[in-house]
Write a protein that holds these residues in place. Structure first.
Motif, PDB file in Angstrom:
ATOM      1  N   MET A  15      66.985 -77.813   7.170  1.00 47.45           N
ATOM      2  CA  MET A  15      68.311 -78.166   7.679  1.00 47.45           C
ATOM      3  C   MET A  15      68.260 -78.615   9.139  1.00 47.45           C
ATOM      4  N   GLY A  16      67.084 -78.546   9.760  1.00 48.37           N
ATOM      5  CA  GLY A  16      66.957 -78.980  11.150  1.00 48.37           C
ATOM      6  C   GLY A  16      66.909 -77.861  12.157  1.00 48.37           C
ATOM      7  N   PHE A  17      66.970 -76.617  11.676  1.00 53.15           N
ATOM      8  CA  PHE A  17      66.773 -75.479  12.584  1.00 53.15           C
ATOM      9  C   PHE A  17      65.289 -75.366  12.938  1.00 53.15           C
ATOM     10  N   ARG A  18      65.005 -74.730  14.062  1.00 55.69           N
ATOM     11  CA  ARG A  18      63.627 -74.512  14.491  1.00 55.69           C
ATOM     12  C   ARG A  18      63.373 -73.015  14.650  1.00 55.69           C
ATOM     13  N   PRO A  19      63.018 -72.331  13.544  1.00 56.61           N
ATOM     14  CA  PRO A  19      62.822 -70.886  13.605  1.00 56.61           C
ATOM     15  C   PRO A  19      61.626 -70.488  14.467  1.00 56.61           C
ATOM     16  N   VAL A  20      61.769 -69.366  15.139  1.00 54.53           N
ATOM     17  CA  VAL A  20      60.650 -68.717  15.823  1.00 54.53           C
ATOM     18  C   VAL A  20      60.083 -67.713  14.820  1.00 54.53           C
ATOM     19  N   ILE A  21      58.864 -67.934  14.368  1.00 54.36           N
ATOM     20  CA  ILE A  21      58.302 -67.144  13.276  1.00 54.36           C
ATOM     21  C   ILE A  21      58.017 -65.720  13.765  1.00 54.36           C
ATOM     22  N   PRO A  22      58.672 -64.721  13.146  1.00 52.33           N
ATOM     23  CA  PRO A  22      58.486 -63.338  13.599  1.00 52.33           C
ATOM     24  C   PRO A  22      57.242 -62.701  13.015  1.00 52.33           C
ATOM     25  N   GLN A  23      56.653 -61.795  13.774  1.00 52.81           N
ATOM     26  CA  GLN A  23      55.500 -61.034  13.298  1.00 52.81           C
ATOM     27  C   GLN A  23      55.928 -59.757  12.581  1.00 52.81           C
ATOM     28  N   GLY A  24      57.189 -59.349  12.808  1.00 50.98           N
ATOM     29  CA  GLY A  24      57.666 -58.113  12.211  1.00 50.98           C
ATOM     30  C   GLY A  24      59.178 -58.013  12.289  1.00 50.98           C
ATOM     31  N   SER A  25      59.717 -56.887  11.834  1.00 50.75           N
ATOM     32  CA  SER A  25      61.140 -56.526  11.856  1.00 50.75           C
ATOM     33  C   SER A  25      61.904 -57.141  10.700  1.00 50.75           C
ATOM     34  N   TYR A  26      63.237 -57.047  10.782  1.00 48.26           N
ATOM     35  CA  TYR A  26      64.156 -57.609   9.788  1.00 48.26           C
ATOM     36  C   TYR A  26      64.589 -59.027  10.124  1.00 48.26           C
ATOM     37  N   PHE A  27      64.245 -59.529  11.318  1.00 47.63           N
ATOM     38  CA  PHE A  27      64.968 -60.662  11.882  1.00 47.63           C
ATOM     39  C   PHE A  27      64.068 -61.810  12.318  1.00 47.63           C
ATOM     40  N   LEU A  28      64.695 -62.970  12.381  1.00 45.73           N
ATOM     41  CA  LEU A  28      64.111 -64.108  13.087  1.00 45.73           C
ATOM     42  C   LEU A  28      65.200 -64.761  13.922  1.00 45.73           C
ATOM     43  N   ILE A  29      64.787 -65.380  15.006  1.00 46.24           N
ATOM     44  CA  ILE A  29      65.718 -66.196  15.781  1.00 46.24           C
ATOM     45  C   ILE A  29      65.342 -67.656  15.582  1.00 46.24           C
ATOM     46  N   THR A  30      66.324 -68.517  15.691  1.00 45.94           N
ATOM     47  CA  THR A  30      66.051 -69.937  15.497  1.00 45.94           C
ATOM     48  C   THR A  30      66.690 -70.750  16.608  1.00 45.94           C
ATOM     49  N   ASP A  31      65.981 -71.757  17.043  1.00 46.03           N
ATOM     50  CA  ASP A  31      66.425 -72.637  18.117  1.00 46.03           C
ATOM     51  C   ASP A  31      67.465 -73.619  17.567  1.00 46.03           C
ATOM     52  N   ILE A  32      68.628 -73.683  18.228  1.00 46.31           N
ATOM     53  CA  ILE A  32      69.695 -74.595  17.799  1.00 46.31           C
ATOM     54  C   ILE A  32      69.934 -75.695  18.841  1.00 46.31           C
ATOM     55  N   SER A  33      68.905 -75.984  19.631  1.00 52.34           N
ATOM     56  CA  SER A  33      69.053 -76.986  20.693  1.00 52.34           C
ATOM     57  C   SER A  33      69.494 -78.345  20.152  1.00 52.34           C
ATOM     58  N   ASP A  34      68.962 -78.730  18.988  1.00 50.43           N
ATOM     59  CA  ASP A  34      69.331 -80.027  18.419  1.00 50.43           C
ATOM     60  C   ASP A  34      70.818 -80.082  18.082  1.00 50.43           C
ATOM     61  N   PHE A  35      71.343 -78.986  17.576  1.00 48.67           N
ATOM     62  CA  PHE A  35      72.774 -78.925  17.275  1.00 48.67           C
ATOM     63  C   PHE A  35      73.591 -78.936  18.569  1.00 48.67           C
TER      64      PHE A  35
ATOM     65  N   ASP B 166      70.724 -70.864   0.433  1.00 46.24           N
ATOM     66  CA  ASP B 166      70.207 -72.207   0.136  1.00 46.24           C
ATOM     67  C   ASP B 166      71.332 -73.147  -0.282  1.00 46.24           C
ATOM     68  N   GLN B 167      72.234 -72.660  -1.095  1.00 46.87           N
ATOM     69  CA  GLN B 167      73.342 -73.494  -1.544  1.00 46.87           C
ATOM     70  C   GLN B 167      74.222 -73.919  -0.378  1.00 46.87           C
ATOM     71  N   LYS B 168      74.476 -72.988   0.527  1.00 48.88           N
ATOM     72  CA  LYS B 168      75.282 -73.321   1.710  1.00 48.88           C
ATOM     73  C   LYS B 168      74.574 -74.374   2.570  1.00 48.88           C
ATOM     74  N   LEU B 169      73.277 -74.192   2.764  1.00 53.70           N
ATOM     75  CA  LEU B 169      72.518 -75.135   3.595  1.00 53.70           C
ATOM     76  C   LEU B 169      72.424 -76.513   2.937  1.00 53.70           C
ATOM     77  N   GLN B 170      72.235 -76.544   1.618  1.00 58.57           N
ATOM     78  CA  GLN B 170      72.150 -77.827   0.913  1.00 58.57           C
ATOM     79  C   GLN B 170      73.480 -78.579   0.981  1.00 58.57           C
ATOM     80  N   LYS B 171      74.567 -77.837   0.853  1.00 61.54           N
ATOM     81  CA  LYS B 171      75.885 -78.461   0.969  1.00 61.54           C
ATOM     82  C   LYS B 171      76.076 -79.026   2.378  1.00 61.54           C
ATOM     83  N   TRP B 172      75.672 -78.260   3.376  1.00 60.77           N
ATOM     84  CA  TRP B 172      75.773 -78.687   4.775  1.00 60.77           C
ATOM     85  C   TRP B 172      74.952 -79.955   4.977  1.00 60.77           C
ATOM     86  N   LYS B 173      73.737 -79.961   4.437  1.00 64.68           N
ATOM     87  CA  LYS B 173      72.858 -81.115   4.583  1.00 64.68           C
ATOM     88  C   LYS B 173      73.452 -82.355   3.909  1.00 64.68           C
ATOM     89  N   ALA B 174      74.064 -82.153   2.719  1.00 58.70           N
ATOM     90  CA  ALA B 174      74.679 -83.266   2.000  1.00 58.70           C
ATOM     91  C   ALA B 174      75.840 -83.882   2.784  1.00 58.70           C
TER      92      ALA B 174
END
Length: 459
Positions: A362-382, A447-455
């Protein structure tokens, strides 16, 4: 306050002198003093607003949203844990009553045995273990027991958001040091391992007033697993300055890609300087049970026990019994393929990889986590394409973006700026946090939400 009240009283009394107005005067003075009295404690100043309340409420107001914001699994806990809880509720009727104030004895015993091997310590269940109302309760008890008026507490940014208000409520002063991302080559995904502390800057934060250092590994929200070299640097500074390390290790079993979690208390000389905090909620995917613990030397733990016995005093017996039985099971299977501590990170890593791939499409740039429940993603393009989203002029961009995304795209995330101190929020307002510890059906709904957004973006 009292000088102002006195002046008001004299002003009111003047015209009433010599008059038969005793009752009226008394009533007037009572009303004046009541109005002048401050209601809330000063330790609550500046911490009344909680962004979690705001974003959770916003998500609940929208229909058909996928909640990837809050950190909880939406799949069933392991069967052995559920059975242990059912047995605790329906078995021994005395489990409906109080247990020992500092922990249900079978639980403190298995925690001492299990973590004693991992930390290389002979842990006394009575002196070195305290059971609390979740890891949150463990943190609060530690801050209240050890942080005094004017003490400095070093907090690594980004940080789990309760560390700052807990420091302030105890009368301490937060001192922040930031993990900073290293540059990556074009096209190469960022990783949480690229976010580093500057050793010189870190050392400069320690002063004669430093009381505690807060460590969170794996880190929430970044997912960084601190390396042995990084932990040795922290350990050296804590020992040099006689500082207590409060180590929040609730995600210790959720480590991916061959990385290894290391407890700082296991390093030479650090047991005496460390409080190690854990959570049954994260360990066994039962966040609603609210069973946590603290491990540490009696020289520190005795002060936590004082706070505990004069506040919470006692945690729910049945939940503790279920956690004790679950740990006893894990001790038998530890290190084997049948261990939940082996199976859980394998499943979660697949969820992480699924989310990363979906967000990248979808154009997000995730920061790949080594652990935990979470990831952060860069939204600079948006941010570059949609700079003028609705919101207050001084509201960080990530908060405006998340509100827009919840309302318009049906996806819930958390803005990363809330995990930074106020002066630094503007430098990190181009990241948002997602929780990937979700059932496959939830990820498919994403995935469905992201695909709709992409469309919608396709001409």
């Amino acid at each position: 306050m009292f000088r102002n009240t006195t002046a008001i009283c004299l002003h009111l009394v003047g015209p009433l002198r010599g008059k038969k107005s005793g009752a009226s005067l008394t009533r007037c003075l009572h009303q004046t003093l009541t109005m002048a009295k401050r209601l809330q404690a000063r330790r609550l100043d500046g911490i009344d607003h909680n962004p979690w309340v705001e974003f959770v409420q916003l998500a609940s107001e929208e229909a058909d949203v996928v909640n990837l914001g809050q950190g909880f699994p939406d799949f069933s806990p392991p069967e052995f844990a559920v059975e242990a809880f059912q047995h605790a509720v329906s078995g021994d009727f005395m489990l409906n009553q109080y247990t020992k104030a500092f922990g249900y004895p079978p639980l403190t015993k298995i925690l001492a045995s299990f973590f004693g091997k991992l930390l290389g310590q002979e842990i006394d269940p009575l002196k070195n273990v305290l059971v609390t109302v979740g890891a949150y309760g463990a943190l609060f008890t530690a801050f209240q027991a050890l942080v005094d008026e004017g003490d400095e507490v070093i907090i690594i940014e980004p940080f789990f958001d309760c560390y700052e208000p807990m420091t302030l409520m105890a009368g301490g002063r937060p001192v922040f040091v930031s993990l900073k991302p290293s540059p990556t080559q074009k096209g190469e995904p960022d990783s949480s391992s690229n976010w580093q502390l500057d050793p010189t800057e870190l050392a400069s934060k320690f002063t004669s007033r430093t009381k505690a250092f807060i460590l969170n590994t794996p880190n929430n929200p970044l997912g960084k697993v601190f390396s042995k070299e990084e932990l040795e640097l922290v350990a050296s500074l804590c020992q040099q300055h006689d500082v207590v390390c409060i180590s929040d290790e609730v995600y210790q079993w959720m480590v991916f890609d061959g990385f290894q979690h290391i407890s700082i208390a296991s390093l030479p000389g650090m047991w005496e300087h460390t409080l190690t905090i854990g959570s049954a909620g994260k360990t066994f995917s039962v966040t609603g049970w609210k069973v946590g613990w603290v491990l540490g030397p009696d020289s520190l733990m005795k002060h936590l026990r004082t706070v505990h016995q004069n506040s919470i005093y006692h945690c729910a017996t049945q939940g503790q019994a279920a956690v004790a039985q679950s740990f006893e099971r894990e001790q038998l299977h530890f290190g084997r393929p049948s261990s939940y501590f082996v199976q859980l990170p394998q499943y979660i890593q697949r969820c992480r990889d699924h989310m990363i791939q979906s967000l990248q499409s979808m154009g997000f740039r995730p920061v790949i986590p080594q652990g935990s429940y979470f990831l952060i993603t860069d939204i600079s393009d948006f941010k570059n394409k949609m700079p003028d989203l609705p919101g207050a002029a001084d509201e960080p961009y990530d908060r405006r973006f998340v509100k827009w995304m919840i309302k318009n795209k049906g996806l819930v995330a958390i803005p990363v700026s809330i995990f930074f101190s106020l002066p630094h929020q503007k430098f990190f307002d181009h990241y948002i946090r997602f929780c990937f510890v979700k059932d496959e059906s939830t990820l498919r709904a994403m995935d469905q939400k992201l695909q709709k957004w992409k469309a919608e973006l396709t001409p």
